[in-house]
Structure formats: structure tokens, C-alpha cells
Design an enzyme around this catalytic site. Structure first.
Site, PDB file in Angstrom:
ATOM      1  CB  THR A  16      16.262  66.805  93.782  1.00 61.49           C
ATOM      2  OG1 THR A  16      15.429  68.085  93.328  1.00 61.49           O
ATOM      3  CG2 THR A  16      15.710  66.141  94.874  1.00 61.49           C
ATOM      4  CB  SER A 259      13.242  71.138  82.202  1.00 63.47           C
ATOM      5  OG  SER A 259      14.193  70.748  81.262  1.00 63.47           O
ATOM      6  CE  LYS A 260      15.655  70.722  89.837  1.00 56.90           C
ATOM      7  NZ  LYS A 260      15.845  69.912  91.107  1.00 56.90           N
ATOM      8  NE  ARG A 261      14.481  66.190  81.289  1.00 61.87           N
ATOM      9  CZ  ARG A 261      13.519  66.109  82.281  1.00 61.87           C
ATOM     10  NH1 ARG A 261      13.743  65.920  83.755  1.00 61.87           N
ATOM     11  NH2 ARG A 261      12.170  66.559  82.016  1.00 61.87           N
ATOM     12  CG  ASP A 262      17.277  74.178  78.528  1.00 57.18           C
ATOM     13  OD1 ASP A 262      18.482  74.554  78.302  1.00 57.18           O
ATOM     14  OD2 ASP A 262      16.405  74.377  77.902  1.00 57.18           O
TER      15      ASP A 262
END
Length: 497
Positions: A16, A259-262
Site C-alpha cells: 500500500t 507517517s507515510k504522509r510525511d
């Protein structure tokens, strides 16, 4: 401690999104642990969530491990005795194991809805958000039939043991979860669809995993895994619980979990910038471990030799981009110059100044120029930007706007005119002759300090304020191209006067 060649660790990401530096740090520690002990590094893909998993992410994971250099002994595209290594291809294993657990009474059907669970907590004066209360453990066949008659579908829960669960964490030492603090948990839906709490430990058991090194955020699930592994052993699957080691969190700004969003977390951004795998791996290793108190830079071979899981810190590790860049720069400097030049090539291509295979002439130019920028580069894209002026066709040569505005104004005209006069007369176009001519014309002749003297020349020739050493750059660029760029710079400066 398990004998070296019996050590089996795994890296089991879900496909993912984009690979995350924290994820790769976990892969690295598992890989190094296996290599240190002469064991096996198993790569498994946990792709049972069709809503979130993607083919693109699957290929990105393979690409990430290949680029970073973490080779796997068993897994996708390699194979092995415990395949398949994608969970989407292992559904029969989950169905069979669930059937054995249900038959043995280790797992039971649970019909309580979230609303019913909350209502029972309220009635007993407990916090309604406590979660499942184990109320369905002893349902009779009649009660189950009545629920099914209502149209309810059960979930399958593991019966947790009524005792403390303790283990010796390889990183944190002794850890205990008190009896009753972990509720019976769901392994599968009513239709038999397996969930992560079943598939992950079951695959580990079936694949003979001996040591599980994973992030500390997964520590609360460890008693569940231990209880399941014990239950699986009782029904003839696996050898019981593994050795666990919970690695420190990788944090970003504000000490929050990265996080992955960083933006800092995207592994491929580091490749695009020109981090080299050995530099980035070295830095990721420092997020929880060090080879020595007074040493930060080391090779993967040295890490494999020295790695001791008991020396991994349990404290959170903050991702520091400046430190990562410094480590990478050290690895760039350590490369043989020929290898450094080879690695710069794709970044020159990304700059749009070379395409495909270099001609012999251009390869020789790159080989001569590489030593001039190797010490000055933090990442490979730095080197490509500094060398761009040597490879770009004259019709495509451009000045960086800020550099031109600050260094090629009207006051630069006399500097460039004097430089042209001094250089035009040179009988030989060499670094030494260029240096002597420019110093004589600008420092001695105009009485300028070197910074004021050479900045306009540097920008006119390279287009930038940061470039390889000026005299060597001009020798490599050649007489005609150097003088043509100086004349263009003079015209610009004169037009502003």
C-alpha cells in the site's frame, strides 16, 4: 540463543502506498540480523486487503529492496521451500488452520455487536469503550442457532489464556501483559475470511520464522501473537512463540511517528535526489543502533560483522535530514572516482543534458570533471547540477536568475572585460595559465578582492554561484566556449549600465 544457521527472520510489508524509510529501517535490521547469524531473510507480501493493496505498490516494494541492496533468500521472484510468498495465494492455509483451531476449541464463534458490548459495560458501571468483554466464550449450540436465525453472522475469536503473558524482548528486556488485560480477539469473519491477526503469525509459523524484529507500535499485539502461536502449536502447526525484538519508532517533526504522509518518509525521494544506497542504509542503521560511540560512518559489511541486537536502543529515533545528508556525503567521498562518475550519469540525464550512452569524448570529460565535484557533493544531483554547464549545448546554456542578478549587473562589465583581455592573449589554455591570467587581470590589475573578482567570471561561465573550481572548469570547458560565455556575460552586464 538459536544456532546461527537456524535464524530465520522476515520482512512482510503490505503493498500500500510508497515504501517508507521507517519500513526500510525495519527491513535493514532484519536483513543484518540474518546476515550476522548466517541465517535466512524471508520477504513476504501481505496482500489480503483488496481495497488498499495495489500492483503498483507491490512492484515498488521489489524496486525499493533491489535499489537499496537488501537481497532476500526466499520470497517473490526468488521462491523457496515455504512459498507462495504472497498472502493472496495462501488462502487454503488460513482456512485449514482456522478449521483446526475451531475443532480444538481454541477459537469460538462470537455474535455480540459493538452496541451490545457497550450496553453490557454500562450496565456493569464500566467504561463503555473498553471493548470486547469475552461474553460469547461459552455460548450453547441453542444460543448460536438463535443468533443465526436472527440473520447474524459471527466472527471467530481466539480464546486468550487466563494467565500473564511474559516474554524477553531482544531490545527491551522482560515484558509482561497481565492476565485479563487482552481480550479475546478476532481472527476471521463469519465467512472464514482471515484477518491480519491470524495470517501474519500463522505464516510466520508455517515458514519456520525464529525471530521477529518489528516496530514498537506493534508491541501491544505481541501477547495476542504469543497466544495464537501456542494454540497453533497445540493443533500441530509450528513450534510455538518466536523471539521478539521491538525496534524504536522513527519520528519526524515534533517527535511524532514518521507517517507515510510525511514528505520525509518517501524512500524514492532520496533516490531521486541522489542518495546512494550505502549512504542511506548507513543513516537508517543509526536510527536505533551505532557501531561505536565515536563513529557514524560505516559499510554494510562492517555493520553485519558488528551487529548486536541487544545494543539496539529502545528510545525513539528522530529522522534528521541534515545528518542523513552528511552521512551520504561521506559515502560519496569514499567512492572510487570512476564509480562516482558512473553514478552521476543518470542524474546528468535527469538534468536533460545527456541522453543514452555517453560518447567516448563526453565520458572522458565526465571522468576529468568528477574529481572536481566529488568532495563538494552531498547527493548525486548536486554533482549533476554543478557539472551541467560542461555538457549542455551552447544554445541551451542558461544563467540561474538569482546568480545572474547578483553577479552580472552593470558593475560586472569592467571585470568581465578585463578577464577577456587577459585570457584572449593566452598561448596555452591550461588551469595554471588561466589562474595566472585572471589573477593578474582582476586582482593585480583592478585591485579587486578574489571574491569580487571571480564571482562574475564563475557565473558567466557556469551559470551558477556554486560550481567546480573555476580554473579547472574553464580548462575543461575549453577556450572557445569559455570566451563565448564571458562575452555573453559582458554583453548582459553592459546592457544594464
Amino acid at each position: 540463543m538459536t544456532a546461527g544457521n537456524d535464524v530465520r527472520v522476515r520482512f512482510c510489508p503490505s503493498p500500500t502506498g510508497t515504501p517508507h524509510v521507517g519500513l526500510i529501517r525495519t527491513a535493514l535490521f532484519n536483513w543484518v540480523y540474518a546476515r550476522h547469524h548466517g541465517g535466512s531473510f524471508v520477504f513476504r507480501i501481505e496482500d489480503t486487503d483488496a481495497r488498499r493493496d495495489s500492483v503498483e505498490s507491490y512492484h515498488a516494494l521489489l524496486d525499493a529492496l533491489r535499489w537499496i541492496g537488501l537481497d532476500w533468500d526466499e520470497g517473490p521472484e526468488v521462491g523457496g521451500p515455504h512459498g507462495p510468498y504472497r498472502q493472496s495465494e495462501r488462502r487454503d492455509s488460513y482456512r485449514n488452520a482456522l478449521g483446526l483451531l475451531v475443532q480444538a476449541g481454541e477459537v469460538y464463534e462470537s455474535y455480540s455487536t459493538p452496541e451490545e458490548i457497550e450496553a453490557r459495560h454500562r450496565a456493569a458501571g464500566r467504561d463503555p469503550k473498553l471493548g470486547y468483554d469475552n461474553a460469547d466464550r461459552d455460548l450453547t449450540d441453542e444460543q448460536k442457532a438463535a443468533y443465526r436465525a436472527e440473520g447474524r453472522s459471527p466472527v471467530f475469536r481466539l480464546r486468550m489464556p487466563d494467565r500473564d503473558i511474559s516474554f524477553d524482548d531482544l531490545v527491551r528486556g522482560p515484558v509482561t501483559f497481565k492476565a485479563g488485560t487482552v481480550a479475546d480477539f478476532v481472527l476471521a469473519r463469519g465467512d472464514g475470511t482471515p484477518l491480519y491477526p491470524l495470517t501474519n503469525p500463522l505464516d510466520d509459523a508455517l515458514m519456520g520464522i525464529t525471530h521477529v524484529l518489528r516496530g514498537e507500535d506493534l508491541l501491544p499485539s505481541t501477547p495476542r501473537q504469543i497466544a495464537l502461536l501456542e494454540a497453533l502449536q497445540r493443533v500441530g502447526i509450528g513450534n510455538g512463540p518466536f523471539r521478539y525484538g521491538h525496534l524504536p519508532l522513527v519520528t519526524g517533526e515534533g517527535n511524532r511517528k514518521l507517517s507515510k504522509r510525511d514528505p520525509q518518509s518517501n524512500l524514492f525521494l532520496y533516490r531521486e535526489r541522489g542518495f546512494v544506497p550505502e549512504g542511506l542504509l548507513n543513516y537508517l542503521a543509526l536510527l536505533g543502533w551505532s557501531i561505536a560511540d565515536d563513529r557514524d560512518v560505516f559499510t554494510m559489511a562492517e555493520m553485519v560483522e558488528a551487529f548486536d541486537i541487544s545494543r539496539v536502543s529502545s528510545n525513539a529515533a528522530r529522522f534528521d535530514l541534515k545528518k542523513a545528508e552528511a552521512i551520504n556525503a561521506a559515502h560519496l567521498r569514499a567512492l572510487p572516482v570512476e564509480e562516482f562518475a558512473r553514478r552521476v550519469e543518470p542524474y546528468l540525464e535527469a538534468e536533460g543534458v545527456i541522453t543514452g550512452t555517453l560518447t567516448e569524448e563526453r565520458r572522458a570529460l565526465l571522468a576529468a570533471a568528477a574529481p572536481l565535484v566529488q568532495e563538494r557533493s552531498v547527493v548525486l544531483s548536486d554533482a549533476a547540477r554543478m557539472l551541467r554547464f560542461l555538457f549542455v549545448p551552447e544554445e541551451g546554456f542558461e544563467l540561474e536568475p538569482d546568480a545572474a542578478e547578483k553577479n552580472l549587473g552593470a558593475d560586472a562589465a569592467p571585470v568581465l572585460e578585463a578577464a577577456l583581455t587577459g585570457l584572449d592573449a593566452l598561448p596555452e589554455w591550461s588551469t595554471e595559465q588561466i589562474e595566472n591570467a585572471l589573477k593578474a587581470a582582476l586582482v593585480d590589475g583592478l585591485g579587486l578582492k578574489p571574491r569580487k573578482a571571480f564571482a562574475p567570471v564563475r557565473v558567466a561561465v557556469s551559470g551558477r554561484t556554486v560550481s567546480p573550481p573555476l580554473y579547472e572548469s574553464m580548462e575543461l570547458l575549453g577556450r572557445e566556449r569559455s570566451l563565448a560565455r564571458l562575452r555573453a556575460g559582458l554583453e548582459r552586464a553592459a546592457s544594464l549600465g
